[in-house]
Design a protein around this motif. Structure first.
Motif, short mmCIF file in Angstrom:
data_model
loop_
_atom_site.label_atom_id
_atom_site.label_comp_id
_atom_site.label_asym_id
_atom_site.label_seq_id
_atom_site.Cartn_x
_atom_site.Cartn_y
_atom_site.Cartn_z
N ASP A 16 -3.42 -12.66 -9.94
CA ASP A 16 -4.49 -11.79 -10.48
C ASP A 16 -5.28 -11.16 -9.33
O ASP A 16 -5.60 -9.97 -9.37
N TRP A 17 -5.58 -11.97 -8.34
CA TRP A 17 -6.32 -11.44 -7.18
C TRP A 17 -5.50 -10.37 -6.48
O TRP A 17 -6.01 -9.32 -6.10
N TYR A 18 -4.20 -10.64 -6.33
CA TYR A 18 -3.33 -9.69 -5.63
C TYR A 18 -3.25 -8.37 -6.39
O TYR A 18 -3.30 -7.30 -5.77
N ASP A 19 -3.15 -8.44 -7.69
CA ASP A 19 -3.07 -7.21 -8.49
C ASP A 19 -4.28 -6.33 -8.27
O ASP A 19 -4.20 -5.11 -8.30
N GLU A 20 -5.40 -6.95 -8.00
CA GLU A 20 -6.63 -6.18 -7.82
C GLU A 20 -6.88 -5.78 -6.37
O GLU A 20 -7.44 -4.72 -6.10
N HIS A 21 -6.46 -6.64 -5.42
CA HIS A 21 -6.86 -6.41 -4.02
C HIS A 21 -5.74 -6.04 -3.05
O HIS A 21 -6.01 -5.84 -1.87
N ALA A 22 -4.51 -5.97 -3.54
CA ALA A 22 -3.41 -5.66 -2.62
C ALA A 22 -3.67 -4.35 -1.90
O ALA A 22 -4.03 -3.35 -2.52
N ARG A 23 -3.48 -4.36 -0.58
CA ARG A 23 -3.64 -3.13 0.18
C ARG A 23 -2.52 -2.15 -0.17
O ARG A 23 -1.42 -2.58 -0.50
N VAL A 24 -2.83 -0.89 -0.08
CA VAL A 24 -1.78 0.12 -0.25
C VAL A 24 -1.09 0.27 1.10
O VAL A 24 -1.70 0.70 2.08
N LEU A 25 0.19 -0.11 1.17
CA LEU A 25 0.94 -0.04 2.42
C LEU A 25 2.22 0.75 2.20
O LEU A 25 2.81 0.68 1.12
N PRO A 26 2.63 1.49 3.22
CA PRO A 26 3.78 2.41 3.08
C PRO A 26 5.02 1.72 2.54
O PRO A 26 5.73 2.30 1.71
N TRP A 27 5.30 0.50 3.01
CA TRP A 27 6.53 -0.18 2.60
C TRP A 27 6.40 -0.81 1.23
O TRP A 27 7.37 -1.34 0.70
N ARG A 28 5.19 -0.78 0.66
CA ARG A 28 5.05 -1.29 -0.70
C ARG A 28 5.25 -0.19 -1.73
O ARG A 28 5.51 -0.48 -2.91
N GLU A 29 5.12 1.05 -1.30
CA GLU A 29 5.24 2.17 -2.21
C GLU A 29 6.59 2.21 -2.90
O GLU A 29 6.69 2.42 -4.10
N GLU A 30 7.62 1.99 -2.10
CA GLU A 30 8.98 2.17 -2.56
C GLU A 30 9.78 1.06 -1.89
O GLU A 30 10.27 1.24 -0.79
N ALA A 31 9.87 -0.08 -2.54
CA ALA A 31 10.41 -1.27 -1.89
C ALA A 31 11.93 -1.33 -1.93
O ALA A 31 12.52 -2.25 -2.49
N THR A 32 12.57 -0.35 -1.30
CA THR A 32 14.04 -0.39 -1.19
C THR A 32 14.41 -1.42 -0.13
O THR A 32 13.61 -1.70 0.76
N PRO A 33 15.62 -1.97 -0.22
CA PRO A 33 16.02 -2.98 0.76
C PRO A 33 15.88 -2.49 2.20
O PRO A 33 15.36 -3.23 3.05
N TYR A 34 16.27 -1.27 2.49
CA TYR A 34 16.19 -0.76 3.86
C TYR A 34 14.75 -0.69 4.33
O TYR A 34 14.41 -1.15 5.44
N ARG A 35 13.87 -0.15 3.52
CA ARG A 35 12.46 -0.03 3.89
C ARG A 35 11.81 -1.41 4.05
O ARG A 35 11.03 -1.64 4.97
N VAL A 36 12.13 -2.32 3.16
CA VAL A 36 11.56 -3.67 3.24
C VAL A 36 12.03 -4.36 4.52
O VAL A 36 11.24 -4.96 5.26
#
Length: 355
Positions: A16-36
């Motif tokens: 619940d905390w993560y859903d509210e406070h997760a930072r917006v990070l480039p690699w979270r936008e589109e979590a394809t295997p290569y990007r991750v």
DNA sequence: AAGCCGGGGAC
DNA sequence: GTCCCAGGCTT
């Protein structure tokens, strides 16, 4: 080591905390295997803020596994220049080549297969498996070790491999089937933002405080336990920025060891008198000699104490790479240790209006 | 198990 | 100055 009474509640509060406070990070936008994968390699021993400017640049230069597999070493080094631990990017290329040969140009999808690839250890295998492929695998990094040693009041040395294994096993039992990716990232996010490194834990705002035995017992602040590390050795070095007309002398470092295959100015072990330096160059070739400021550079296990000078010569007497400003900027990767002297060189070029 | 491998930000 | 970071590989 204590036991958490209500694991389910802890996990719910964490997510619940993560859903509210997760930072917006480039690699979270589109979590394809290569990007991750790229992000996880970059993030090894490296802070999020340091990685940000490199991530998109790397993806643009090498947008796919095949482009990475075919990349030239110097181009890879140049894109990684300044990020450190340069073996990471060398291993990435090897890894990409293995993916081309063994896995149809893709990353394999399981923890065990990922673990076999170069540059991917237990943490990275767990992170990629869970975040990119939703496999229920633990991803135990420094953050997670700190958080869990406080949660459970563990006095095990977190630098020991056995401790890491122990926590990997314990944590596997906490990972929810549905959101293993969010769970692992949430633990690290808590570690980075709340259960902080190099600072007092912010238990007053921590969503896990209710279930944290370290907090409940007032023991969070002295955890985790970590054995003191041995001190760095000091090396004296002399940096010679040798210039001829509008070019500077570079050398490529050896295949193995510190800063392998990176480029550098001429430099010598130990410190020298001006006359000895001039003699070494050959007095009749020296047009001008300028003392540069001392500098210190700290590596993980060595400190360089550097003295330096800029020497102008009348002909290209040394065997090495005579490099233009253009090539210095776009072609040759110079480690940060030489940054001070790169700036001195730019100033000198500016004065001479070679730019 | 210990050493090697970068660089920088926060305190 | 000290700590440590979304660690892994080699010896």
């Amino acid at each position: 080591m204590e036991k958490i009474h209500d694991k389910k509640r802890l996990v719910i509060n964490l997510l619940d905390w993560y859903d509210e406070h997760a930072r917006v990070l480039p690699w979270r936008e589109e979590a394809t295997p290569y990007r991750v994968w790229v992000s996880e390699i970059m993030l090894q021993q490296t802070r999020v803020e340091a990685v940000k400017p490199y991530f998109e640049r790397f993806l643009k230069a090498f947008p796919s596994i095949s482009s990475l597999a075919n990349a030239k070493d110097d181009e890879l080094s140049k894109v990684w220049e300044g990020l450190g631990y340069y073996n990471r990017v060398k291993n990435m290329k090897k890894c990409a080549q293995m993916c081309m040969e063994l896995y149809d140009g893709k990353l394999p999808s399981t923890y065990e297969q990922l673990l076999q690839l170069p540059g991917i250890g237990s943490y990275t295998a767990g992170a990629v498996a869970s975040i990119a492929f939703k496999e229920k695998a633990a991803a135990v990094d420094g953050n997670v070790l700190r958080v869990f040693s406080r949660l459970l009041v563990s006095e095990d040395d977190i630098l020991k491999e056995s401790t890491k294994k122990k926590f990997q096993k314990i944590i596997l039992d906490y990972i929810p089937e549905e959101r293993c990716d969010a769970f692992n990232q949430a633990l690290m996010e808590i570690g980075a933002l709340v259960c902080a490194p190099n600072a007092a834990p912010r238990c007053n705002i921590c969503p896990l405080a209710q279930d944290c035995i370290g907090y409940q017992n007032g023991k969070a602040h002295y955890l985790p336990i970590k054995k003191a590390k041995k001190q760095r050795r000091i090396e004296k070095r002399t940096i010679l920025v040798v210039v001829w007309k509008d070019k500077v002398l570079l050398y490529q470092r050896p295949e193995k060891g510190l800063l392998s295959k990176m480029y550098e100015f001429k430099n010598l072990e130990d410190h020298y008198l001006k006359k000895d330096i001039i003699n070494r160059i050959g007095a009749k070739h020296v047009l001008s000699y300028k003392k540069l400021k001392d500098a210190k550079h700290v590596f993980s296990h060595i400190e360089w104490h550097m003295k330096a000078c800029l020497i102008e010569v009348d002909e290209p007497i040394e065997e090495g790479i005579w490099c233009t400003k253009e090539e210095l900027e776009h072609t040759y990767a110079i480690p940060s240790a030489f940054q001070t002297y790169k700036e001195s060189l730019y100033e000198w070029w500016k004065e001479k209006s070679y730019e």
